[in-house]
Design an enzyme around this catalytic site. Structure first.
Site, PDB file in Angstrom:
ATOM      1  NE  ARG A 162       4.032   2.334   2.040  1.00  0.00           N
ATOM      2  CZ  ARG A 162       3.037   1.653   2.626  1.00  0.00           C
ATOM      3  NH1 ARG A 162       2.989   0.333   2.523  1.00  0.00           N
ATOM      4  NH2 ARG A 162       2.115   2.268   3.318  1.00  0.00           N
ATOM      5  CG  ASP A 444      -3.642   2.964   5.713  1.00  0.00           C
ATOM      6  OD1 ASP A 444      -4.443   2.004   5.737  1.00  0.00           O
ATOM      7  OD2 ASP A 444      -2.431   2.835   5.981  1.00  0.00           O
TER       8      ASP A 444
END
Length: 552
Positions: A162, A444
């Protein structure tokens, strides 16, 4: 080492000189230069399209809907995405938020029984130069089987790489007088060093694409894939990418996104917090889109999120694409015999069973201890490698369904929780970490996005607390931030840690008190003087520590 004249690269981070030299060869720099200079203008175009679309929505007061201009794509029943290779057919459980700069966790993940690893340079990663170089080099080591006692790349969990999203830039590389787009920096290095080896081992190259907002952005990624495959002598269609539908506008263009990437698609993914935050990003100034307390009133069972997941599964499966769900962020307590362990496992099981019953083909967990139980859950409730046969023809989703805000208000606990998550996320970034643990789960940039978005929106609309009818105002949020600071600073081990936390709280207040909503907290921080200074100070401190250690 010299690259092309119109390219500048920062010297290596302290202690990573050899890794830097391995990554930035004369050939890889030429490749990066060509990749970035070829697509620089088109990157600018898609970012301008975002701005003009937002301005149009704001000025017109209109709401998004399914596009008239692409009706023919949605109505054509014939087209399908190309089938994915064997290693992607079974996507039951991926490990999420794995920042590859964390060597220990990366190796543990490679040794795990998970189907895949989300190798994350985005939400779960803080993009310091050190972290990028270390992370990229660790991927290269995994692909070349340079970690001892780790399965061969063809046997290890598949790497789902990613890169950073379009909103991010790489400060350490200038191409033709401009900072490099971060996703091209990450993608280019990963493809140059790992693409051929992954392909030869039938294990990639596979990607996650973050924060795609429209089919035009999917079209750009497709062009980048085609160009890269041709440049590296790889067969067309060998790159496969899962697009994360993290934005409300993209939810209206899911078929078009699949269509643009039909030769390179590994499906679509749905998550909860970035997607929910995008409502504040796009419509936060509108009273009708006031999002209630996420801790109490927002979950995947609510109409707007349930409709989004149902539509994503239906869209993917009717086009032969895989549909994956979000990440279980809860952490299992250490004692497997404790009541709290049973409670956490039961909660994760209940929420993930909802996704399985909606037809998803897989999802992510953060805690490696959840891999086994979640794989068993799939085995128990599904047959075969995936659920592509679940066409969800029972589903009809309207724009109203996708745009219906859940009922509910704002609680004092919810406000304090959002403040704490926002402050602690910035604090983690100042320490070079992309995620942290708080109250039994991993947090996150996605949870930081929804946290700071809600606080900004509640101030903007002068929302009243359910508890005592106080108005959420600058004064109240400032007072509560100080209160939260006192609670959190009790955990700080040193005066410098307390100072860093205080800096983070000040930066959090800057973000939530701005007149206009900052689009991404990661962009805001990545351009922030305090954050950038903390990186250079951190490097200097690390250098001092290394010098001190060598003296000992």
């Amino acid at each position: 080492m010299s690259g092309p004249v119109s390219m500048e690269l920062s010297p290596p981070p302290s202690g990573l000189e050899a890794e830097h030299e391995t990554l930035f060869t004369a050939d890889s720099l030429l490749f990066l230069h060509e990749l970035i200079s070829t697509f620089n203008e088109e990157v600018d175009e898609v970012l301008r399209l975002r701005v003009s679309r937002k301005a149009h929505l704001d000025l017109s007061g209109e709401l998004p809907s399914f596009l008239e201009s692409t009706t023919h794509i949605r109505r054509d029943p014939a087209w399908r995405v190309l089938p994915v290779p064997p290693r992607l057919q079974r996507r039951h459980v991926d490990i999420g938020d794995l920042a590859p700069c964390d060597t220990q966790r990366f190796v543990k993940a490679l040794l795990s029984p998970a189907q895949g690893i989300q190798v994350d340079f985005d939400d779960g990663n803080c993009p310091t130069y050190h972290n990028q170089i270390k992370g990229l080099h660790n991927v290269l080591k995994a692909v070349r089987n340079l970690f001892p006692d780790v399965p061969h790349i063809s046997q290890a969990p598949v790497l789902m790489l990613r890169p950073r999203a379009w909103n991010m830039v790489e400060h350490n590389m200038m191409v033709e007088g401009r900072e490099a787009p971060a996703p091209l920096f990450d993608f280019g290095l990963l493809m140059f060093h790992c693409g051929s080896t992954l392909f030869e081992n039938s294990s990639g190259p596979f990607f996650y694409l973050s924060k795609v907002e429209s089919f035009m952005e999917a079209r750009l990624w497709n062009k980048i894939f085609v160009w890269t495959q041709q440049k590296l002598g790889l067969p067309l269609g060998c790159i496969k990418a899962t697009v994360l539908i993290e934005n409300v506008l993209a939810a209206f263009e899911m078929e078009e996104i699949l269509y643009e990437l039909r030769d390179h698609s590994a499906g679509l993914n749905c998550g909860i917090w970035d997607y929910s935050a995008s409502f504040v990003n796009k419509f936060g100034h509108r009273q009708a889109f006031l999002l209630p307390d996420r801790s109490k009133y927002v979950n995947m069972e609510k109409r707007f999120l349930r409709s989004y997941m149902d539509l994503l599964v239906q869209t993917c499966h009717r086009r032969g694409a895989l549909a994956t769900g979000g990440m279980a962020a809860l952490l299992l307590p250490p004692d497997a015999l404790s009541d709290s362990y049973s409670r956490v496992l039961a909660t994760v099981t209940r929420l993930k069973l909802l996704e399985i019953k909606a037809g998803v083909d897989g999802f992510m967990v953060y805690d490696l201890g959840l891999i086994g139980p979640m794989q068993k859950l799939f085995k128990l409730h599904t047959e075969g490698d995936n659920q592509l046969h679940q066409l969800r023809s029972d589903v009809t989703v309207t724009p109203d369904d996708l745009l219906s805000m859940p009922a509910g208000g704002v609680t004092l606990n919810g406000l304090k929780y959002n403040i704490a998550v926002g402050v602690l996320f910035i604090n983690a970034w100042l320490a070079g970490n992309g995620h942290f643990f708080y109250r039994g789960q991993v947090e996150d940039s996605a949870t930081a996005e929804i946290s700071r978005s809600q606080v900004w929106q509640w101030i903007r609309h002068q929302t009243r607390l359910e508890d005592d009818s106080r108005v959420v105002s600058r004064r109240l949020v400032t007072d509560l931030t100080n209160e939260v600071m006192m609670e959190l600073s009790a955990r700080c081990q040193s005066a410098s840690a307390k100072q860093k936390l205080s800096t983070a709280a000040g930066m959090f207040l800057e973000v939530v008190l701005r007149r206009d909503f900052p689009e991404f907290i990661t962009t805001y921080l990545n351009q922030d003087h305090t954050f950038l200074c903390s990186l250079s100070c951190g490097q200097a401190e690390a250098l001092d520590k290394d010098t001190h250690r060598s003296k000992l």
